[in-house]
Design an enzyme around this catalytic site. Structure first.
Site, PDB file in Angstrom:
ATOM      1  N   LYS A  76       0.853  -1.185   0.000  1.00  0.00           N
ATOM      2  CA  LYS A  76       0.000   0.000   0.000  1.00  0.00           C
ATOM      3  C   LYS A  76       0.892   1.240   0.000  1.00  0.00           C
ATOM      4  CE  LYS A  76      -3.854   1.822   2.788  1.00  0.00           C
ATOM      5  NZ  LYS A  76      -4.692   1.560   3.972  1.00  0.00           N
ATOM      6  N   SER A 151      -9.612   1.433   2.970  1.00  0.00           N
ATOM      7  CA  SER A 151      -8.778   2.197   2.090  1.00  0.00           C
ATOM      8  C   SER A 151      -7.733   1.390   1.317  1.00  0.00           C
ATOM      9  CB  SER A 151      -8.066   3.279   2.911  1.00  0.00           C
ATOM     10  OG  SER A 151      -7.213   2.688   3.869  1.00  0.00           O
ATOM     11  N   SER A 175      -9.697  -1.044   7.096  1.00  0.00           N
ATOM     12  CA  SER A 175      -9.137  -0.860   5.755  1.00  0.00           C
ATOM     13  C   SER A 175      -8.483  -2.061   5.105  1.00  0.00           C
ATOM     14  CB  SER A 175      -8.127   0.277   5.766  1.00  0.00           C
ATOM     15  OG  SER A 175      -8.807   1.488   5.588  1.00  0.00           O
TER      16      SER A 175
HETATM   17  N1  GLN Z   1     -12.903   3.493   6.320  1.00  0.00           N
HETATM   18  C1  GLN Z   1     -12.336   3.854   7.577  1.00  0.00           C
HETATM   19  C2  GLN Z   1     -11.939   5.317   7.569  1.00  0.00           C
HETATM   20  O1  GLN Z   1     -12.197   5.941   6.610  1.00  0.00           O
HETATM   21  C3  GLN Z   1     -11.174   2.975   7.885  1.00  0.00           C
HETATM   22  C4  GLN Z   1      -9.927   3.425   7.260  1.00  0.00           C
HETATM   23  C5  GLN Z   1      -8.752   2.621   7.668  1.00  0.00           C
HETATM   24  O2  GLN Z   1      -8.870   1.574   8.293  1.00  0.00           O
HETATM   25  N2  GLN Z   1      -7.594   3.149   7.323  1.00  0.00           N
HETATM   26  O3  GLN Z   1     -11.374   5.829   8.492  1.00  0.00           O
END
Ligand code: GLN
Length: 473
Positions: A76, A151, A175
């Site tokens: 990532k 994400s 994420s």
């Molecule tokens: N979707 C969640 C957020 O927007 C989780 C994101 C993540 O785990 N980095 O914060």
């Protein structure tokens, strides 16, 4: 050449049925085939991977190859890899080059894994659909009109379409698990502190975890075993001994499992998801597990708690991106303040700006007690309550997500609607416990559905034991 696990790759390498060069070529071909359409990789380290493959082939011949020779990994774009760009999918870091290598990446490299490229994600890991990237959205390989989740969307699609064997992502509130569920792969968020975060760009430091996306539990076990454990460069990393996950047998075929009554009543839960969940639960009962309904009265408080605390921490963590020390700087400026303002306003995308503003607000004097401090208290309640359940039960199960992957652009206008995509994943993050998403099957439109299993802190071995024995009958 589809390998479900690295074990099979290694067996073929040892028997000289294949070379590392061929494996790398295979993944490069897959990237060439899918990436122009799906946009999972922001950059492919093609030449470097080919050169490294030849070196590892030589090591294999000489008998000096590491434990991950022939493993092709995508990372990532939040992880630092020395002398490579790391943009966090943000314009503000578009040209920023890492001066260090993240500890989990270094541990993979030390065992001769090959890093094939950096993967697209939501900007600074903020998002649930991978639509918040400054470099274009990512599409789901199962249906390109749908999102891959976020994400770590690029990381999930990378594994889904065999562009790499495994990916490293980050999981702050879901994420890794949520995109894994949307793309039909395995996604692990280990216990908070299990894996060093040195070299992982911080979003929300009391939640951030490095996570693993893979095609099998065997790969998840092996990779966790190699990258977990204490690191003097990350004082938050746990000193607990890391078990030999890859050697551990299936421990029991009869576990005590809790599920929350409240979940089936959640507004908007897809029928296909609840049906698959019911089928899974009866199949678990048939195979000898004990399932019990437990009440979880905090469900509606999870998302507000998570978003208040993570936005507060993000506003502090992202203060360093100011146009002075890193990346993008707007040049049409009259004084210092206008440089900060313009650089940050133009460098960050709208979701990141929203969270910085929200985070600054909940920390501001006059509001701190009402929001931030209160959310900390609720976090403690949720953690204690969850831990109590896990003293009595081995696991808590739920669907990973309430729906399958949704249509691109269908939730972008309403941020609150988007935040609901994390409803089931944030609990483990708030409590700091490990959780895994296991592919369960598909709905009538061939979109994947995931099962989330949570366990008590540092019980990853038990999670794996369950996941290995798990099949729907
Ligand atoms: N979707 C969640 C957020 O927007 C989780 C994101 C993540 O785990 N980095 O914060």
């Amino acid at each position: 050449m589809l390998y479900k696990s690295y074990q099979q790759i290694r067996a073929d390498l040892d028997e000289q049925r294949i070379t590392v060069a061929q494996i790398v070529n295979h993944h490069l071909e897959k990237i060439e085939e899918h990436n122009p359409n799906l946009n999972a990789f922001l950059e492919v380290f093609k030449e470097e991977a080919i050169i490294k493959a030849a070196q590892v082939d030589l090591k294999l011949k000489q008998g000096t190859a590491g434990r991950l020779a022939g493993l092709v990994v995508g990372i990532k774009d939040l992880f630092c890899l020395k002398d490579h760009l790391v943009s966090c999918s943000s314009k503000i870091l578009e040209d920023f080059e890492s001066q260090i290598t993240a500890t989990p990446i270094q541990r993979l490299l030390d065992e001769d894994a090959i890093i094939i490229g950096r993967q697209n994600c939501d900007e600074f890991a903020m998002g649930s659909s991978n639509e918040n990237s400054a470099f274009g959205l990512v599409k789901n390989g199962a249906n390109p009109s749908r999102v891959p989740g976020g994400s770590s969307g690029g990381s999930a699609v990378g594994v889904q379409m065999d562009m790499c064997q495994i990916s490293l992502g980050s999981d702050t509130g879901g994420s890794v698990r949520q995109p894994a569920a949307f793309c039909g792969v395995f996604g692990l968020k280990p216990t908070y502190s299990r894996i060093s975060r040195y070299g992982l760009t911080a979003y929300s430091s009391s939640f951030d975890c490095v996570g693993i996306l893979s095609k099998s539990i065997a790969d998840t076990e092996l990779i966790l075993e190699i990258i977990a454990g204490s690191d003097e460069r990350d004082t938050t990393s746990s000193r607990k001994k890391v078990p030999q996950f890859s050697q551990s047998p299936i421990k029991s075929s009869s576990y005590k499992i809790a599920y929350f009554d409240e979940i089936n009543k959640v507004e908007g839960i897809a029928t296909s998801v609840s049906q698959m969940m019911n089928q899974t639960m009866s199949s678990l009962k048939t195979s000898g597990h004990l399932l019990e309904k437990v009440s979880f009265p905090f469900l509606e408080y999870l998302l507000p708690t998570y978003y208040i605390l993570t936005s507060a921490e993000a506003s502090a963590n992202l203060a360093r991106f100011d146009g002075v020390r890193y990346g993008f700087r707007d040049l049409e400026i009259s004084n210092l303040e206008s440089m900060y303002k313009k650089s940050r306003t133009q460098g960050f995308g709208s979701e990141v700006l929203r969270r910085i503003l929200l985070g600054t607000f909940v920390l501001s004097s006059g509001y701190q007690d009402a929001f931030y401090t209160k959310a900390q208290k609720v976090r403690r309640l949720v953690k204690d309550y969850t831990e109590k359940i896990l003293e009595e039960y081995d696991f808590i199960i739920s669907p990973t997500t309430a729906t399958t992957a949704f249509e691109i652009n269908s939730k972008t206008i309403d941020p609150v609607e988007m935040y609901l995509a994390d409803l089931f994943t944030v609990q483990a993050s708030v409590a700091g416990i490990p959780a895994i998403s296991i592919p369960l099957g598909e709905d009538q439109n061939a979109m994947p559905i995931g099962l989330q299993v949570m366990a008590a802190s540092f019980e990853e071995e038990k999670l794996f034991s369950f996941a290995k024995s798990f099949k729907i009958t």
